[in-house]
Structure formats: structure tokens, C-alpha cells
Design an enzyme around this catalytic site. Sequence first.
Site, PDB file in Angstrom:
ATOM      1  N   GLY A  88     -43.598 113.277  66.475  1.00  0.00           N
ATOM      2  CA  GLY A  88     -43.754 114.718  66.337  1.00  0.00           C
ATOM      3  C   GLY A  88     -43.124 115.492  67.470  1.00  0.00           C
ATOM      4  O   GLY A  88     -42.021 115.180  67.937  1.00  0.00           O
ATOM      5  N   CYS A  89     -43.835 116.504  67.934  1.00  0.00           N
ATOM      6  CA  CYS A  89     -43.304 117.388  68.972  1.00  0.00           C
ATOM      7  C   CYS A  89     -43.033 116.658  70.284  1.00  0.00           C
ATOM      8  O   CYS A  89     -42.265 117.142  71.113  1.00  0.00           O
ATOM      9  CB  CYS A  89     -44.270 118.541  69.221  1.00  0.00           C
ATOM     10  SG  CYS A  89     -44.548 119.598  67.779  1.00  0.00           S
TER      11      CYS A  89
END
Length: 355
Positions: free
Chosen positions: A139-140
Site C-alpha cells: 500500500g502507501c
Amino acid sequence: MTRIVAVTGVVPPHRYRQQELAEAFAAALRLPADSSRAVLDRVHASAGVDTRHLALPLADYAALSGFGQANDAYLAAALDLGEQAVTTALAAAGLPADAVDLVISTSVTGIAAPSLEARLAGRLGLRPDVRRLPVFGLGCAAGAAGVGRLHDFLAGHPDGVALLLSTELCSLTLQRSDGSPANLVAGALFGDGAGALLAVGPEHPAHGTAPGPAVVAARSRLYPGTEQQLGWDIVDSGFRIVLGAELPALVRLHVAEEVEGFLAAHDLKPGDIGAWICHPGGPKVLDALAGALALPDTALELSRRSLAAVGNLSSASVLHILRDTLALRPPQPGTYGLMLALGPGFASELVLLRW
């Protein structure tokens, strides 16, 4: 030490003001002008976002009938953006594509097999024997994690060249029939974009001439018992966001301590960091981090600026912020920097830099 020789950030051409996106999202959700619509408007107004770029023209999203069509749109746009990001980085570094020994590609907003970097190899001119590492699920945090993994590879290949490509098209994951608080927040925060970073080992000829920072060290950390705070639920319509309300509290409780411990291992304190390259998870996360580490108002200014201009670009955000740091506030030689990003797990990725 690993040296970053180029970093680029690119966005699609379709740019919209936050209010335009709020109106379109409300129409897609068929929200009446009542308390539900008022909540959506408040979320969009408080997100710290002024404009965002989308992979498709706004009117085209209504024609996407399911996950398959959304993923087809992801593949087409991601390949074009990824090619643009990498070719720009190679040109900035003065390196040919066939000099790249390792490419890490990260994305959590679409599925590709063959992966994006495999599909781009011929278009870019990468060698047939280039090492490839496609990453999904961080993800981020994947932008910072990717820099750390490039550093690990170049420690064993000191004359090598490594490429990180991050391509995130968050708009194509948005659930247009989900009025949950998490989806409303996602609809207000996330934008589309890509970034590329090139790094070389300490024995590469470009190491001593590049203006970018050296990578001193990296650290990954999982926080047990927080798995349900951030990630995806995979449903028939695609990726449904999991976004816990406790994230700012977790940043205050765990991440600040992790940052302080990581810096202390290198005889540093937060006050010794002159460049903060922090993923803009949202205003509350940035506020929690700044408060817990007692950072000055200017420390996270470029993160807030990026959030306002393009939104949260997931893993690509830290590459955009590092690019802005080099262009707008180039640190003096000897300055330490910290790249920080958070992702599913719940997890943090830290990278210590030095100019």
C-alpha cells in the site's frame, strides 16, 4: 552507500477541483441533500485537498460496469504513466534503460500478470535479463519500502543500477455504491499518479556526481494486532477500502516511538533531521506525527503541499515529495533526511537519507 541519482513524479492530464469531485461522488452514490450529503461535503472540505488528477476523464467513470473494466482501464493508464515516469528519470540521470540491473514495481490499485514492469520492458528498452520484483500489498508504505529494498540490493551489487516504479490509480478502486465512512474518506483523499526513482551503488561512476541523497539505512516495522486498520477487502466490485478511525492514535502511540528509536540507532534525534519526506496519509495523520515528534510547522509543509495539489497518491506520494524537496528546498551537504510511510499491516517504513 546507495546514491539516489534521479526521482520523478507524474500525474494524468485530467485535473479537477475538490468540489467538482465531491459533486460527482455524491451523484454516483445518489446521496440526497440531507445529512448524508452534508457528511460527504464536510469530509471533502476537511481533507486538505484542493485538486486531484484522475486516470480517466471524470465523465468516463460512470461507464465502468465492474471490476474487469476498471482493471482494464488501470492497465492502459498505468502503462502510459509508468513509461513517462521511468523515461523522465532515466533522462534526468543520463542513464540508458539497459543499464538497469533491478526494477521494483509497486502498485496496490490494480492487478497485472504479467506485471507492469514486464509489460513495459520492451517499451522502455530494459535488458531481457533485468531482475524484476513486482510488489503488491504494501500500500502507501511501498514507496519508502522500495527505496529500502533498492538499498539492500545495491549493497550486494555496488556497481549496479536499480529502478523503483510506483504507479497508483486510486480513482479506479473507488466503490461508487458504498456510502461507508471509510469510502467517503477515500473518495476525498486519494488521487492518481506515478513516480520513478533511480539509484546506484557506491562503485558506480554516477555515485559521486549526482545531487541526490545517499541512503544510510532503512527499517521496516509491523505493529501486531493492527491488521484490521488499513487495507483492502476484495469484493465483487473490486477493492473496498479498510480505513480504521484509530490510525492517528496508532501514529502517536507507535510510529513516533519507532522514528525516535530508528534515529537514536544512528545517534540522531528528530531535531537533527533537516528534510522530512513523509507520506501524506491525511491531515489527521500528519498532525499526529508532527505533534508526537514535536516537529516545527515547516517540517511537513511539502507533504501538506503535495496533499493539496494532487491528493494522497498511495505509494507514489513519497517520490513526489522527494522530487519537490530536491527542486524547491535542496538540502545543504551533510543534511539528514527521513522518508516515512505507513501501510497495511499496520506497518511503517523508514529510510534515513543524507545529502
